[in-house]
Design a protein around this motif. Sequence first.
Motif, PDB file in Angstrom:
ATOM      1  N   ASP A 150      84.273  -2.011  71.157  1.00 55.10           N
ATOM      2  CA  ASP A 150      84.208  -1.794  69.711  1.00 55.10           C
ATOM      3  C   ASP A 150      82.776  -1.431  69.330  1.00 55.10           C
ATOM      4  O   ASP A 150      81.904  -1.298  70.192  1.00 55.10           O
ATOM      5  CB  ASP A 150      84.659  -3.053  68.951  1.00 55.10           C
ATOM      6  N   TYR A 151      82.544  -1.260  68.024  1.00 50.40           N
ATOM      7  CA  TYR A 151      81.206  -0.978  67.532  1.00 50.40           C
ATOM      8  C   TYR A 151      80.287  -2.165  67.817  1.00 50.40           C
ATOM      9  O   TYR A 151      80.740  -3.319  67.868  1.00 50.40           O
ATOM     10  CB  TYR A 151      81.232  -0.705  66.037  1.00 50.40           C
ATOM     11  N   VAL A 182      85.789  16.678  73.906  1.00 54.78           N
ATOM     12  CA  VAL A 182      85.019  15.586  73.307  1.00 54.78           C
ATOM     13  C   VAL A 182      83.959  16.080  72.339  1.00 54.78           C
ATOM     14  O   VAL A 182      83.574  15.379  71.399  1.00 54.78           O
ATOM     15  CB  VAL A 182      84.366  14.730  74.419  1.00 54.78           C
ATOM     16  N   ALA A 183      83.447  17.295  72.544  1.00 53.28           N
ATOM     17  CA  ALA A 183      82.448  17.909  71.665  1.00 53.28           C
ATOM     18  C   ALA A 183      81.134  17.127  71.631  1.00 53.28           C
ATOM     19  O   ALA A 183      80.442  17.118  70.615  1.00 53.28           O
ATOM     20  CB  ALA A 183      82.996  18.083  70.253  1.00 53.28           C
ATOM     21  N   GLN A 184      80.798  16.431  72.723  1.00 59.62           N
ATOM     22  CA  GLN A 184      79.501  15.787  72.863  1.00 59.62           C
ATOM     23  C   GLN A 184      79.258  15.512  74.342  1.00 59.62           C
ATOM     24  O   GLN A 184      80.187  15.533  75.139  1.00 59.62           O
ATOM     25  CB  GLN A 184      79.428  14.490  72.061  1.00 59.62           C
ATOM     26  N   GLU A 185      78.000  15.285  74.702  1.00 61.13           N
ATOM     27  CA  GLU A 185      77.646  15.104  76.115  1.00 61.13           C
ATOM     28  C   GLU A 185      77.518  13.642  76.506  1.00 61.13           C
ATOM     29  O   GLU A 185      77.593  13.310  77.697  1.00 61.13           O
ATOM     30  CB  GLU A 185      76.334  15.838  76.421  1.00 61.13           C
ATOM     31  N   LYS A 186      77.298  12.756  75.532  1.00 63.21           N
ATOM     32  CA  LYS A 186      77.166  11.324  75.807  1.00 63.21           C
ATOM     33  C   LYS A 186      77.905  10.534  74.742  1.00 63.21           C
ATOM     34  O   LYS A 186      78.093  11.004  73.617  1.00 63.21           O
ATOM     35  CB  LYS A 186      75.695  10.899  75.824  1.00 63.21           C
ATOM     36  N   ALA A 187      78.310   9.335  75.115  1.00 64.59           N
ATOM     37  CA  ALA A 187      78.940   8.425  74.154  1.00 64.59           C
ATOM     38  C   ALA A 187      78.443   7.017  74.437  1.00 64.59           C
ATOM     39  O   ALA A 187      78.263   6.631  75.593  1.00 64.59           O
ATOM     40  CB  ALA A 187      80.452   8.483  74.269  1.00 64.59           C
ATOM     41  N   LYS A 188      78.197   6.266  73.399  1.00 68.16           N
ATOM     42  CA  LYS A 188      77.720   4.889  73.532  1.00 68.16           C
ATOM     43  C   LYS A 188      78.907   3.942  73.517  1.00 68.16           C
ATOM     44  O   LYS A 188      79.816   4.087  72.685  1.00 68.16           O
ATOM     45  CB  LYS A 188      76.778   4.542  72.371  1.00 68.16           C
ATOM     46  N   VAL A 189      78.913   2.963  74.432  1.00 66.73           N
ATOM     47  CA  VAL A 189      80.002   2.000  74.486  1.00 66.73           C
ATOM     48  C   VAL A 189      79.439   0.590  74.471  1.00 66.73           C
ATOM     49  O   VAL A 189      78.439   0.294  75.137  1.00 66.73           O
ATOM     50  CB  VAL A 189      80.887   2.212  75.740  1.00 66.73           C
ATOM     51  N   ILE A 217      93.454  -6.571  76.396  1.00 68.15           N
ATOM     52  CA  ILE A 217      92.427  -5.560  76.184  1.00 68.15           C
ATOM     53  C   ILE A 217      92.602  -4.990  74.790  1.00 68.15           C
ATOM     54  O   ILE A 217      93.716  -4.936  74.262  1.00 68.15           O
ATOM     55  CB  ILE A 217      92.488  -4.434  77.250  1.00 68.15           C
ATOM     56  N   SER A 218      91.511  -4.569  74.172  1.00 71.90           N
ATOM     57  CA  SER A 218      91.587  -4.029  72.824  1.00 71.90           C
ATOM     58  C   SER A 218      90.396  -3.125  72.557  1.00 71.90           C
ATOM     59  O   SER A 218      89.249  -3.508  72.821  1.00 71.90           O
ATOM     60  CB  SER A 218      91.619  -5.166  71.794  1.00 71.90           C
ATOM     61  N   SER A 219      90.664  -1.929  72.051  1.00 73.18           N
ATOM     62  CA  SER A 219      89.577  -1.014  71.706  1.00 73.18           C
ATOM     63  C   SER A 219      89.701  -0.604  70.240  1.00 73.18           C
ATOM     64  O   SER A 219      90.733  -0.071  69.823  1.00 73.18           O
ATOM     65  CB  SER A 219      89.580   0.225  72.611  1.00 73.18           C
ATOM     66  N   TYR A 220      88.680  -0.905  69.480  1.00 75.32           N
ATOM     67  CA  TYR A 220      88.549  -0.500  68.083  1.00 75.32           C
ATOM     68  C   TYR A 220      89.705  -0.996  67.214  1.00 75.32           C
ATOM     69  O   TYR A 220      90.061  -0.347  66.234  1.00 75.32           O
ATOM     70  CB  TYR A 220      88.378   1.023  67.986  1.00 75.32           C
ATOM     71  N   TRP A 221      90.269  -2.140  67.567  1.00 77.47           N
ATOM     72  CA  TRP A 221      91.245  -2.787  66.694  1.00 77.47           C
ATOM     73  C   TRP A 221      90.537  -3.757  65.755  1.00 77.47           C
ATOM     74  O   TRP A 221      90.843  -3.831  64.577  1.00 77.47           O
ATOM     75  CB  TRP A 221      92.304  -3.531  67.506  1.00 77.47           C
ATOM     76  N   ASP A 232      78.806  -7.952  67.968  1.00 72.89           N
ATOM     77  CA  ASP A 232      77.869  -9.003  67.528  1.00 72.89           C
ATOM     78  C   ASP A 232      78.611 -10.090  66.751  1.00 72.89           C
ATOM     79  O   ASP A 232      78.397 -11.293  66.974  1.00 72.89           O
ATOM     80  CB  ASP A 232      76.789  -8.410  66.612  1.00 72.89           C
ATOM     81  N   ARG A 233      79.463  -9.655  65.839  1.00 74.16           N
ATOM     82  CA  ARG A 233      80.171 -10.617  64.990  1.00 74.16           C
ATOM     83  C   ARG A 233      81.165 -11.454  65.801  1.00 74.16           C
ATOM     84  O   ARG A 233      81.306 -12.654  65.576  1.00 74.16           O
ATOM     85  CB  ARG A 233      80.895  -9.886  63.866  1.00 74.16           C
ATOM     86  N   ILE A 234      81.855 -10.815  66.734  1.00 76.51           N
ATOM     87  CA  ILE A 234      82.788 -11.551  67.588  1.00 76.51           C
ATOM     88  C   ILE A 234      82.054 -12.631  68.372  1.00 76.51           C
ATOM     89  O   ILE A 234      82.505 -13.785  68.459  1.00 76.51           O
ATOM     90  CB  ILE A 234      83.517 -10.588  68.549  1.00 76.51           C
TER      91      ILE A 234
END
Length: 238
Positions: free
Chosen positions: A185-186, A221-228, A155-159, A191-193
């Motif tokens: 990730d973004y 978190v200082a926000q109500e939604k996050a995109k994943v 597993i990997s997040s934002y690496w 897309d690139r992967i």
Amino acid sequence: MECVEGQTRHLEEFAKVLLGCHHLYHPTTDSIALLNTVKSRRQIEIFDYSRSADAFTRAFGIRNSLKCLQALLNLGTAIHRYRRVCDLGCGSGAFSLVFAYLAGNPDLELHGLDASESQLSLGRQLMSAARLPGRFAFEQRSLPARIGYLPDLAISSYWFCENAHVIADPELFDLMVGWELLIVDYEKIVDRIESCLPKHFSVLARHSADVEIPAVLTEFVAQEKAKVHSIHIRRVTG
């Protein structure tokens, strides 16, 4: 895939786990300043974790965990079959934490690798505070590198956003994948992967979703939604 009711239940229950680690996540002047700086730039950031590990964890740790939770929910009950798991570029353990929570497996062997000892130290504190089932080890390692075994799931997040050169190099990419690999990730990195995926790998699934931040965590978190955005790939044999 989990139904909406099941996702909401997991978010609420996982929020309690995160609140139990509030001493590692509560905002500070440094973390708020870092969060505001990143928001103002609106670009992919590469952080100096030797200087900002604590501020980074407090600014982004909970949000990243919730994103990883959403990505892992797409595995459904299959999450329970992974015993040997490796968190690549684990940082302070956001992905490790949520995987251990959802797996609920006392036989889980989760190995976190990262170049930053300061981040790894926070990861060890996090897993100790959460008291989740399984065996956990965090090791300082510069990646990409051969890890010595082929995990059931990596597993990997934002690496990858900070190590984009690995995406286009099949030999380096191969070092980062177990039998399967789940990446958060973004969107443009995902897309690139997908477009650069070597021939001996295939896409099992790709997902994009909005994560509703539980009200009890909005202070952190200082926000109500996050995109994943996530992509799940596997190694093709034969």
